[in-house]
Write a protein that holds these residues in place. Structure first.
Motif, PDB file in Angstrom:
ATOM      1  N   ALA A   1      -1.611  10.695  -8.746  1.00  0.00           N
ATOM      2  CA  ALA A   1      -2.928  11.289  -8.489  1.00  0.00           C
ATOM      3  C   ALA A   1      -3.083  11.739  -7.043  1.00  0.00           C
ATOM      4  CB  ALA A   1      -4.011  10.273  -8.826  1.00  0.00           C
TER       5      ALA A   1
ATOM      6  N   MET B   1     -10.538   8.683   2.075  1.00  0.00           N
ATOM      7  CA  MET B   1      -9.497   7.803   2.614  1.00  0.00           C
ATOM      8  C   MET B   1      -8.100   8.380   2.395  1.00  0.00           C
ATOM      9  SD  MET B   1     -10.751   3.985   1.731  1.00  0.00           S
ATOM     10  CE  MET B   1     -10.961   4.152  -0.001  1.00  0.00           C
ATOM     11  N   LEU B   2      -7.927   9.091   1.264  1.00  0.00           N
ATOM     12  CA  LEU B   2      -6.587   9.557   0.914  1.00  0.00           C
ATOM     13  C   LEU B   2      -6.492  11.077   1.062  1.00  0.00           C
ATOM     14  CD1 LEU B   2      -6.254   7.180  -2.135  1.00  0.00           C
ATOM     15  CD2 LEU B   2      -5.142   6.900   0.078  1.00  0.00           C
TER      16      LEU B   2
ATOM     17  N   CYS C   1       1.883   6.993  -6.655  1.00  0.00           N
ATOM     18  CA  CYS C   1       0.706   7.412  -7.397  1.00  0.00           C
ATOM     19  C   CYS C   1       0.649   8.931  -7.551  1.00  0.00           C
ATOM     20  CB  CYS C   1      -0.538   6.908  -6.698  1.00  0.00           C
ATOM     21  SG  CYS C   1      -1.973   7.264  -7.674  1.00  0.00           S
TER      22      CYS C   1
ATOM     23  N   SER D   1     -18.036  12.049  -8.994  1.00  0.00           N
ATOM     24  CA  SER D   1     -17.729  10.623  -8.976  1.00  0.00           C
ATOM     25  C   SER D   1     -17.741  10.105  -7.539  1.00  0.00           C
ATOM     26  CB  SER D   1     -16.349  10.410  -9.609  1.00  0.00           C
ATOM     27  OG  SER D   1     -15.825   9.177  -9.215  1.00  0.00           O
ATOM     28  N   ILE D   2     -18.593   9.116  -7.286  1.00  0.00           N
ATOM     29  CA  ILE D   2     -18.691   8.560  -5.927  1.00  0.00           C
ATOM     30  C   ILE D   2     -17.383   7.880  -5.544  1.00  0.00           C
ATOM     31  CG2 ILE D   2     -19.906   6.895  -4.447  1.00  0.00           C
ATOM     32  CD1 ILE D   2     -22.315   7.209  -6.315  1.00  0.00           C
ATOM     33  N   SER D   3     -16.823   7.122  -6.514  1.00  0.00           N
ATOM     34  CA  SER D   3     -15.605   6.375  -6.194  1.00  0.00           C
ATOM     35  C   SER D   3     -14.478   7.321  -5.782  1.00  0.00           C
ATOM     36  CB  SER D   3     -15.182   5.513  -7.381  1.00  0.00           C
ATOM     37  OG  SER D   3     -15.050   6.319  -8.527  1.00  0.00           O
ATOM     38  N   ARG D   4     -14.399   8.446  -6.491  1.00  0.00           N
ATOM     39  CA  ARG D   4     -13.339   9.404  -6.143  1.00  0.00           C
ATOM     40  C   ARG D   4     -13.637  10.084  -4.810  1.00  0.00           C
ATOM     41  NH1 ARG D   4      -9.378  10.521  -9.741  1.00  0.00           N
ATOM     42  NH2 ARG D   4      -9.646   9.642 -11.809  1.00  0.00           N
TER      43      ARG D   4
ATOM     44  N   ALA E   1       0.840  -1.210   0.000  1.00  0.00           N
ATOM     45  CA  ALA E   1       0.000   0.000   0.000  1.00  0.00           C
ATOM     46  C   ALA E   1       0.869   1.252   0.000  1.00  0.00           C
ATOM     47  CB  ALA E   1      -0.923  -0.006   1.206  1.00  0.00           C
TER      48      ALA E   1
ATOM     49  N   VAL F   1      -7.208  13.388  -5.246  1.00  0.00           N
ATOM     50  CA  VAL F   1      -7.763  12.331  -6.095  1.00  0.00           C
ATOM     51  C   VAL F   1      -9.092  12.749  -6.730  1.00  0.00           C
ATOM     52  CG1 VAL F   1      -6.678  10.453  -4.789  1.00  0.00           C
ATOM     53  CG2 VAL F   1      -8.996  11.139  -4.228  1.00  0.00           C
TER      54      VAL F   1
ATOM     55  N   VAL G   1       2.212   1.788  -3.470  1.00  0.00           N
ATOM     56  CA  VAL G   1       1.178   2.294  -4.386  1.00  0.00           C
ATOM     57  C   VAL G   1       0.935   3.771  -4.118  1.00  0.00           C
ATOM     58  CG1 VAL G   1      -1.278   2.166  -4.956  1.00  0.00           C
ATOM     59  CG2 VAL G   1       0.045   0.070  -4.708  1.00  0.00           C
TER      60      VAL G   1
ATOM     61  N   VAL H   1     -15.167   8.712  -2.324  1.00  0.00           N
ATOM     62  CA  VAL H   1     -14.823   7.729  -1.293  1.00  0.00           C
ATOM     63  C   VAL H   1     -13.309   7.720  -1.091  1.00  0.00           C
ATOM     64  CG1 VAL H   1     -14.804   5.247  -0.757  1.00  0.00           C
ATOM     65  CG2 VAL H   1     -16.860   6.303  -1.684  1.00  0.00           C
ATOM     66  N   LEU H   2     -12.598   7.721  -2.220  1.00  0.00           N
ATOM     67  CA  LEU H   2     -11.133   7.719  -2.133  1.00  0.00           C
ATOM     68  C   LEU H   2     -10.612   8.965  -1.424  1.00  0.00           C
ATOM     69  CD1 LEU H   2      -9.506   6.492  -5.441  1.00  0.00           C
ATOM     70  CD2 LEU H   2      -9.294   5.533  -3.165  1.00  0.00           C
TER      71      LEU H   2
ATOM     72  N   GLU I   1     -11.700  14.903  -9.020  1.00  0.00           N
ATOM     73  CA  GLU I   1     -11.590  15.631 -10.285  1.00  0.00           C
ATOM     74  C   GLU I   1     -11.669  17.117  -9.968  1.00  0.00           C
ATOM     75  OE1 GLU I   1     -13.671  12.749 -13.535  1.00  0.00           O
ATOM     76  OE2 GLU I   1     -14.900  13.519 -11.934  1.00  0.00           O
TER      77      GLU I   1
END
Lengths: 477, 204
Positions: free
Chosen positions: A18, A106-107, A16, A97-100, A9, A111, A12, A102-103, A113
């Protein structure tokens, strides 16, 4: 295998792009912009994009930078192509974006847009309107003015409800307030609108735009101190030369490190460089004391603007000085102040949750390791036990695990420093009565010592009655 | 430990899915009929242009001015399409709209269409060159252009009402037919289109 995951992790996260704002090209770009080297600045942006410094999630920033730079370079059609694309992209990015999201919980916010600030959406249309004016397409310029009006109406509707919605969320850990007055009306856009409507013969629409211009100034004292430029239908009813100029660069974003110390049922949050004496205390039901975490937040920092005055001359005759009609940096600061509460809240919650999860993982690792050692020891001979103890393998593994967890937590907490580089700091405007005719216009940009630092020439400018006679220049030093 | 392993794997998978640019779909092109309605952004598009032109021209050709003109002159009226101003909040290609109108008028066979000012300039240049370079037999004469009897002028306007994520755009196209000699308006037509554009607040 599970012990290797934090290392994986960490790798990564560290690798990364991003997760952090790529600032490698910023200095070069700023140098070209401040040196009035528009084509070189365009090349820097194009190369940066090739090298991945404007990833897909930051495509709006690329379009904004290219649109503004082409405008300053006098390539109005090119500029419009980028800005039209920027406007469409901004509309697309309305759908989050939901996925972003959520990220980002966490991050970090890098991340996400880049969806553009409210004022950036307005300035897209301001620049497009100026492009169309320069191209002599006044109907198209008016389209932009109408779009500005629609967007400003939306802004007024949008912000009244935001704070209520956040504070009304079920059981929020932290309650917060936001500045009460928001950027919801734009004097610069209204000013341009008044001119375009007036010269299109729509005097009623021009009058409404003039009213909106004064309303924008009166309703937003945190942005506009007073009307820098008087505007009325009677003023426009003469043969005028209109001049616009942009100076300085918009504020930079810098990263400020913060620390979080947990106490019983509360958090203490303070800037790392100032110490705990300046801590803000937040209630957090159920949290234990003794944890220490770190995170970074973006902060806006004004960039010094060398230009303090712009003098206008026609055929070497002094006509007057331009007035600062809009402090775009101030608009950015006010808007950022509103968003800062949200960014701050999100970062504190994220850092705390992530930090506690990391600590728990470390404690669990330590416990599991101890248990594993005990089990092994039962099955080992005395000789093996001695060798094991000597090597200290167990302690080293724990140290590496702990370091990897800390690395994931710290590396992932990066401030979002993305911004529109080519945004100017101040918009200046002025109008000067002149008899109909052809003039050589000169703009002198003066510094604080009244020294000319830049001159812009407009040869053979035709000044006609009942026509929008406008010249425009930029010096972003 | 199994729980944290699964969580970590989920996080890494999510990271990969969102951050790896290579996962984006490649470009796909599909050919479709040019008359198939395609609404992508909700803005004025080719379908709106065609529909408005069709309907308005059908209307203008049904009105009494046409019969009256034919009765008085025993000739088809000559029409020129003049300026159609874009007074909307969108960049609308009025050239495309003008071409749609000209096409419908010509195809109706009931009127004659005079070339627009810019087009005439090109034709006149050609005729000028013919005076020097074409044979006498094929050379076209000056001052034989068709003078228009009527001019079609108009505008496209919008009224927009919007809240976050939802927009209602009301397009109104107004066309007027003006007799050039007398400046009398012989026909006024109006076509309205209302569009509701909704945007999702979230996507995966």
């Amino acid at each position: 295998m599970n012990r290797l995951l934090p290392f994986f992790a960490a790798a990564v996260v560290a690798g990364c792009a991003a997760l952090y704002t790529d600032t490698r090209f910023h200095d070069d770009l700023s140098r070209q912009i401040r040196g009035d080297q528009w084509q070189a600045a365009i090349d820097v942006v194009a190369k940066a994009k090739e090298k991945g410094a404007y990833p897909d999630k930051d495509r709006l920033l690329y379009l904004l930078d290219m649109g503004a730079l082409h405008h300053y370079a006098g390539e109005y059609e090119q500029s419009n192509r980028y800005l039209e694309e920027a406007e469409r992209t901004s509309e697309e990015l309305f759908t989050a974006s939901i996925s972003r999201a959520v990220l980002s919980m966490m991050l970090n916010d890098n991340v996400l847009e880049y969806r553009g600030e409210d004022y950036e959406e307005i300035y897209i249309n301001v620049f497009k309107a100026l492009n169309y004016i320069a191209l002599g397409q006044h109907d198209e310029a008016l389209v932009e003015i109408r779009r500005i009006d629609i967007k400003l109406q939306l802004l007024t509707d949008k912000y009244g409800k935001l704070v209520d919605a956040l504070n009304g969320a079920p059981d929020p850990h932290i309650r917060f307030s936001a500045p009460s007055v928001d950027f919801h009306n734009d004097a610069l856009g209204r000013y341009l609108g008044a001119l375009l409507y007036y010269y299109d013969g729509k005097h009623d629409d021009a009058r409404i735009e003039i009213e909106n211009y004064y309303r924008a100034i009166a309703a937003q004292p945190q942005i506009y101190s007073q009307p820098a430029l008087e505007l009325s239908l009677s003023v426009l009813d003469t043969t005028l030369l209109h001049v616009m100029a942009f100076t300085g660069t918009g504020p930079e974003k810098v990263a400020i490190d913060f620390r979080v110390h947990t106490g019983k049922n509360h958090l203490l949050v303070f800037p790392a460089h100032r110490g705990e004496r300046f801590a803000e205390r937040f209630a957090w039901e159920g949290i234990s004391e003794g944890y220490y975490f770190k995170f970074s937040l973006p902060e806006l920092q004004r960039v010094n603007n060398r230009v303090v005055a712009i003098e206008v001359h026609a055929d070497d005759r002094y006509l007057g000085t331009l007035r600062p009609i809009e402090d775009l940096s101030r608009v950015a600061e006010v808007t950022f102040q509103r968003r800062k509460s949200l960014i701050y809240l999100k970062a504190i919650v994220r850092t705390t949750l992530k930090g506690i999860a990391g600590q728990k993982a470390k404690e669990k690792f330590s416990k599991d390791d101890e248990q594993e050692n005990k089990d092994q020891q039962k099955n080992q001979t005395d000789k093996e036990k001695k060798r094991e103890k000597k090597s200290g393998r167990s302690g080293l593994a724990e140290w590496f695990f702990s370091a990897a967890v800390d690395a994931v937590t710290e590396i992932s907490e990066q401030a979002d420093l993305r911004r529109w580089h080519a945004m100017p700091a101040v918009a200046h405007a002025g109008y000067f009565p002149l008899p109909e005719g052809t003039y050589n216009i000169r703009l002198d940009f003066l510094d604080a010592h009244r020294q000319i630092i830049f001159q812009k020439f407009f040869p053979r400018v035709q000044v006609q009655r009942s026509r929008l006679n406008m010249v425009e220049a930029a010096l972003l030093q | 430990m199994k729980g944290s392993l699964i969580s970590l794997l989920m996080v890494v998978s999510l990271l990969m899915a969102v951050l790896l640019p290579g996962c984006a779909p490649s470009t796909r092109v599909t050919r479709i009929e040019s008359t198939t309605p395609t609404d992508l952004s909700g803005r004025w598009n080719d379908t709106d242009s065609r529909l408005v032109a069709d309907e308005m021209i059908r209307d203008v050709l049904m009105r009494p001015w046409l019969k009256e003109h034919v009765a008085q002159t025993a000739q088809k009226p000559a029409v020129i399409v003049g300026q159609i101003r874009n007074l909307s909040s969108e960049h609308i290609s009025t050239e495309t709209f003008i071409k749609d109108i000209e096409r419908e008028l010509i195809n109706s066979g009931q009127v004659r269409i005079v070339a627009a000012r810019d087009e005439r300039r090109g034709v006149r240049d050609e005729r000028f060159e013919q005076q020097h370079f074409a044979s006498e037999a094929s050379m076209k004469a000056w001052a034989k252009e068709l003078g228009a009897d009527y001019m079609l002028i108009g505008s496209i306007k919008t009224i927009t009402d919007a809240i976050e994520g939802k927009q209602v755009v009301y397009y109104q196209t107004d066309l007027e037919l003006v007799q050039i000699e007398s400046t009398e308006k012989v026909w006024i037509g109006s076509k309205k289109i209302k569009k509701v554009i909704e945007r999702d607040k979230v996507r995966w």
